[in-house]
Design a protein around this motif. Sequence first.
Motif, PDB file in Angstrom:
ATOM      1  N   PRO A 124       0.036  -1.653   2.439  1.00  0.00           N
ATOM      2  CA  PRO A 124       0.410  -0.571   3.517  1.00  0.00           C
ATOM      3  C   PRO A 124       2.011  -1.070   4.081  1.00  0.00           C
ATOM      4  CG  PRO A 124      -1.622  -0.833   4.019  1.00  0.00           C
ATOM      5  CD  PRO A 124      -1.335  -2.026   2.934  1.00  0.00           C
ATOM      6  N   GLN A 125       2.960   0.020   4.064  1.00  0.00           N
ATOM      7  CA  GLN A 125       4.200  -0.455   4.591  1.00  0.00           C
ATOM      8  C   GLN A 125       4.277  -1.235   5.899  1.00  0.00           C
ATOM      9  OE1 GLN A 125       8.011   2.100   3.583  1.00  0.00           O
ATOM     10  NE2 GLN A 125       7.109   2.899   5.549  1.00  0.00           N
ATOM     11  N   SER A 126       3.389  -0.525   6.846  1.00  0.00           N
ATOM     12  CA  SER A 126       3.439  -1.205   8.055  1.00  0.00           C
ATOM     13  C   SER A 126       3.080  -2.576   8.087  1.00  0.00           C
ATOM     14  CB  SER A 126       2.306  -0.319   9.059  1.00  0.00           C
ATOM     15  OG  SER A 126       0.885  -0.643   8.399  1.00  0.00           O
ATOM     16  N   ALA A 127       2.146  -3.112   7.275  1.00  0.00           N
ATOM     17  CA  ALA A 127       1.739  -4.283   7.122  1.00  0.00           C
ATOM     18  C   ALA A 127       2.970  -5.290   6.421  1.00  0.00           C
ATOM     19  CB  ALA A 127       0.445  -4.709   6.346  1.00  0.00           C
ATOM     20  N   ALA A 128       3.623  -4.483   5.583  1.00  0.00           N
ATOM     21  CA  ALA A 128       4.822  -5.286   4.649  1.00  0.00           C
ATOM     22  C   ALA A 128       5.929  -5.404   5.854  1.00  0.00           C
ATOM     23  CB  ALA A 128       5.037  -4.348   3.585  1.00  0.00           C
ATOM     24  N   LEU A 129       6.105  -4.432   6.460  1.00  0.00           N
ATOM     25  CA  LEU A 129       7.112  -4.642   7.425  1.00  0.00           C
ATOM     26  C   LEU A 129       7.252  -5.733   8.456  1.00  0.00           C
ATOM     27  CD1 LEU A 129       8.511  -1.097   7.755  1.00  0.00           C
ATOM     28  CD2 LEU A 129       9.309  -2.635   6.101  1.00  0.00           C
ATOM     29  N   ARG A 130       5.740  -5.615   9.031  1.00  0.00           N
ATOM     30  CA  ARG A 130       5.259  -6.717  10.068  1.00  0.00           C
ATOM     31  C   ARG A 130       5.557  -8.198   9.510  1.00  0.00           C
ATOM     32  NH1 ARG A 130       0.175  -8.375  11.421  1.00  0.00           N
ATOM     33  NH2 ARG A 130      -0.600  -6.818  10.011  1.00  0.00           N
ATOM     34  N   HIS A 131       4.911  -8.437   8.168  1.00  0.00           N
ATOM     35  CA  HIS A 131       5.077  -9.861   7.575  1.00  0.00           C
ATOM     36  C   HIS A 131       6.301 -10.103   6.879  1.00  0.00           C
ATOM     37  CE1 HIS A 131       0.943 -10.518   8.327  1.00  0.00           C
ATOM     38  NE2 HIS A 131       0.577  -9.290   7.661  1.00  0.00           N
ATOM     39  N   GLN A 132       7.151  -8.956   6.832  1.00  0.00           N
ATOM     40  CA  GLN A 132       8.556  -9.408   6.469  1.00  0.00           C
ATOM     41  C   GLN A 132       9.606 -10.218   7.475  1.00  0.00           C
ATOM     42  OE1 GLN A 132      11.163  -6.154   5.504  1.00  0.00           O
ATOM     43  NE2 GLN A 132      11.819  -6.972   3.621  1.00  0.00           N
ATOM     44  N   LYS A 133       9.112  -9.833   8.753  1.00  0.00           N
ATOM     45  CA  LYS A 133       9.802 -10.620   9.604  1.00  0.00           C
ATOM     46  C   LYS A 133       9.775 -12.003   9.994  1.00  0.00           C
ATOM     47  CE  LYS A 133       9.220  -6.503  12.874  1.00  0.00           C
ATOM     48  NZ  LYS A 133       8.688  -5.877  13.901  1.00  0.00           N
ATOM     49  N   THR A 134       8.592 -12.656   9.084  1.00  0.00           N
ATOM     50  CA  THR A 134       8.371 -13.984   9.463  1.00  0.00           C
ATOM     51  C   THR A 134       8.239 -14.545   8.016  1.00  0.00           C
ATOM     52  OG1 THR A 134       5.928 -13.831   9.599  1.00  0.00           O
ATOM     53  CG2 THR A 134       7.031 -13.709  11.366  1.00  0.00           C
ATOM     54  N   LEU A 135       8.074 -13.827   6.857  1.00  0.00           N
ATOM     55  CA  LEU A 135       8.306 -14.319   5.668  1.00  0.00           C
ATOM     56  C   LEU A 135       9.394 -14.051   4.782  1.00  0.00           C
ATOM     57  CD1 LEU A 135       4.398 -13.715   4.985  1.00  0.00           C
ATOM     58  CD2 LEU A 135       5.361 -15.782   5.924  1.00  0.00           C
ATOM     59  N   ARG A 136       9.640 -14.693   3.496  1.00  0.00           N
ATOM     60  CA  ARG A 136      10.617 -14.355   2.873  1.00  0.00           C
ATOM     61  C   ARG A 136      10.243 -13.404   1.714  1.00  0.00           C
ATOM     62  NH1 ARG A 136      15.360 -16.484   2.066  1.00  0.00           N
ATOM     63  NH2 ARG A 136      15.152 -16.569  -0.190  1.00  0.00           N
ATOM     64  N   LEU A 137      10.190 -11.949   1.968  1.00  0.00           N
ATOM     65  CA  LEU A 137       9.556 -10.872   1.082  1.00  0.00           C
ATOM     66  C   LEU A 137      10.447  -9.586   1.039  1.00  0.00           C
ATOM     67  CD1 LEU A 137       6.050 -10.515   2.681  1.00  0.00           C
ATOM     68  CD2 LEU A 137       6.511 -11.946   0.669  1.00  0.00           C
ATOM     69  N   SER A 138      10.574  -9.194  -0.006  1.00  0.00           N
ATOM     70  CA  SER A 138      11.297  -8.004  -0.094  1.00  0.00           C
ATOM     71  C   SER A 138      10.298  -6.815  -0.309  1.00  0.00           C
ATOM     72  CB  SER A 138      12.113  -8.012  -1.685  1.00  0.00           C
ATOM     73  OG  SER A 138      13.270  -8.778  -1.285  1.00  0.00           O
ATOM     74  N   VAL A 139      10.604  -5.783   0.180  1.00  0.00           N
ATOM     75  CA  VAL A 139       9.473  -4.677   0.161  1.00  0.00           C
ATOM     76  C   VAL A 139      10.402  -3.516  -0.877  1.00  0.00           C
ATOM     77  CG1 VAL A 139       8.722  -2.738   1.648  1.00  0.00           C
ATOM     78  CG2 VAL A 139       8.846  -5.182   2.418  1.00  0.00           C
ATOM     79  N   VAL A 140       9.458  -3.096  -1.834  1.00  0.00           N
ATOM     80  CA  VAL A 140      10.118  -2.341  -2.688  1.00  0.00           C
ATOM     81  C   VAL A 140       9.311  -1.034  -2.489  1.00  0.00           C
ATOM     82  CG1 VAL A 140      10.462  -1.944  -5.179  1.00  0.00           C
ATOM     83  CG2 VAL A 140      10.731  -4.108  -4.306  1.00  0.00           C
ATOM     84  N   GLN A 141       9.775   0.316  -2.363  1.00  0.00           N
ATOM     85  CA  GLN A 141       9.263   1.500  -2.470  1.00  0.00           C
ATOM     86  C   GLN A 141       8.543   1.698  -3.983  1.00  0.00           C
ATOM     87  OE1 GLN A 141       8.870   3.541   0.323  1.00  0.00           O
ATOM     88  NE2 GLN A 141       9.737   1.670   1.471  1.00  0.00           N
ATOM     89  N   LEU A 142       7.474   2.534  -3.804  1.00  0.00           N
ATOM     90  CA  LEU A 142       6.861   2.780  -5.115  1.00  0.00           C
ATOM     91  C   LEU A 142       7.068   4.471  -5.353  1.00  0.00           C
ATOM     92  CD1 LEU A 142       3.375   1.023  -4.841  1.00  0.00           C
ATOM     93  CD2 LEU A 142       5.259   0.564  -6.604  1.00  0.00           C
ATOM     94  N   ASP A 143       7.858   4.760  -6.495  1.00  0.00           N
ATOM     95  CA  ASP A 143       8.082   6.233  -6.753  1.00  0.00           C
ATOM     96  C   ASP A 143       6.751   6.668  -7.361  1.00  0.00           C
ATOM     97  OD1 ASP A 143       9.431   8.597  -7.235  1.00  0.00           O
ATOM     98  OD2 ASP A 143      10.487   7.602  -8.861  1.00  0.00           O
ATOM     99  N   GLU A 144       5.936   6.925  -6.727  1.00  0.00           N
ATOM    100  CA  GLU A 144       4.563   7.571  -6.992  1.00  0.00           C
ATOM    101  C   GLU A 144       3.994   8.770  -6.026  1.00  0.00           C
ATOM    102  OE1 GLU A 144       3.396   6.871  -9.991  1.00  0.00           O
ATOM    103  OE2 GLU A 144       4.141   5.056 -10.722  1.00  0.00           O
ATOM    104  N   PRO A 145       3.584   9.545  -6.346  1.00  0.00           N
ATOM    105  CA  PRO A 145       3.158  10.722  -5.642  1.00  0.00           C
ATOM    106  C   PRO A 145       1.929  10.162  -4.669  1.00  0.00           C
ATOM    107  CG  PRO A 145       2.439  11.228  -7.940  1.00  0.00           C
ATOM    108  CD  PRO A 145       3.584  10.205  -8.069  1.00  0.00           C
ATOM    109  N   TRP A 146       1.129   9.288  -5.247  1.00  0.00           N
ATOM    110  CA  TRP A 146       0.017   9.130  -4.429  1.00  0.00           C
ATOM    111  C   TRP A 146       0.447   7.862  -3.362  1.00  0.00           C
ATOM    112  CZ3 TRP A 146       0.119   3.784  -5.630  1.00  0.00           C
ATOM    113  CH2 TRP A 146       0.464   3.422  -6.901  1.00  0.00           C
ATOM    114  N   ALA A 147       1.604   7.312  -3.416  1.00  0.00           N
ATOM    115  CA  ALA A 147       2.099   6.332  -2.353  1.00  0.00           C
ATOM    116  C   ALA A 147       1.892   6.667  -1.218  1.00  0.00           C
ATOM    117  CB  ALA A 147       3.278   5.919  -3.082  1.00  0.00           C
ATOM    118  N   LEU A 148       2.048   8.026  -1.076  1.00  0.00           N
ATOM    119  CA  LEU A 148       2.011   8.560   0.589  1.00  0.00           C
ATOM    120  C   LEU A 148       0.582   9.252   0.817  1.00  0.00           C
ATOM    121  CD1 LEU A 148       3.859   8.992   2.833  1.00  0.00           C
ATOM    122  CD2 LEU A 148       4.249  11.386   2.382  1.00  0.00           C
ATOM    123  N   ARG A 149      -0.208   8.445   1.759  1.00  0.00           N
ATOM    124  CA  ARG A 149      -1.586   9.032   1.887  1.00  0.00           C
ATOM    125  C   ARG A 149      -1.785   9.460   3.130  1.00  0.00           C
ATOM    126  NH1 ARG A 149      -5.508   4.088   0.530  1.00  0.00           N
ATOM    127  NH2 ARG A 149      -4.313   2.954   1.843  1.00  0.00           N
TER     128      ARG A 149
END
Length: 303
Positions: A243-268
Amino acid sequence: MHVDFKDLALFIQIAEAPSLTQGARRAFLSPAAASVRIKALEAQLGTHLLYRASRGTELTEAGQRLLKHARVIMRQVGYLKTEFDEYGADGSGHIRIFANTTAVTEFLPEILAGYLGRNPGVTIDLQERSSRDIVRGVLEGSTDLGITAGTITAKDLEVIHFSTDRVVLVVPVGHPLDRGQPLRLADTLEYHQVGLQEGSTLHEFVREHAEQAGRNLSWRIQVSSFEALCRMVEAGVGIGIIPQSAALRHQKTLRLSVVQLDEPWALRERSILVRDFDALPGCVKALINLMRPASDDSGKQPG
């Protein structure tokens, strides 16, 4: 036919225990007394409810049917007691919640902390379950409400929308997929995946969409939390979908890149599931009203 509530409660304890002896102990009865009560219940219903063996007990088909009804009945009895307690309208009670991984780890802790702070007489039993178990638990009455994401097709449920949830791809900084543009799921399938443990809602969700794309995911490792998943990704073990919320939270403390998924099911859609909102005790209604959007007048959509 007159069925004693105590007999139904005892039957549930035995059905959920490995043996009649352990079920009787949970109900604070001797095995002999519990056996007499169950035999009397079988006589009233005119059918056998349990297979008795040296290794324990097993429900018959009739026992499985009774268990579903007994759970609903005893849950409603609990609601009745709560409603007529001195503060039961909204100030006390016990709430059981079955929820998916995202709900348990990302947003429910803050919501429940605020709710419990304002309602000191309420206790909550929060259990992480798969979507299948959440739906079944609400239908069978073994939980007061369920929280899940995605399309819900089960009948006899009220589905209350309260927010949306987007899943994204997390990759190590500098990874070949760290391109600064949205990707399709197919673009990710040649890489090793880091995922949650098998049986989790998100694991099944991602696996199903990979299979629909005609591919199987290459699991490098499966872990028990979003934090562990993100740490594995940072270390270069693989890539992961969370989930994006988890990705953005952990990106604050870890060296991560968050990449959007171009899929209709990615939004739930996130939903609260109940059997009958109007039949819920005040404490449960108050919690649901706290979670769902203020702009949603009724909040109820027939499932």
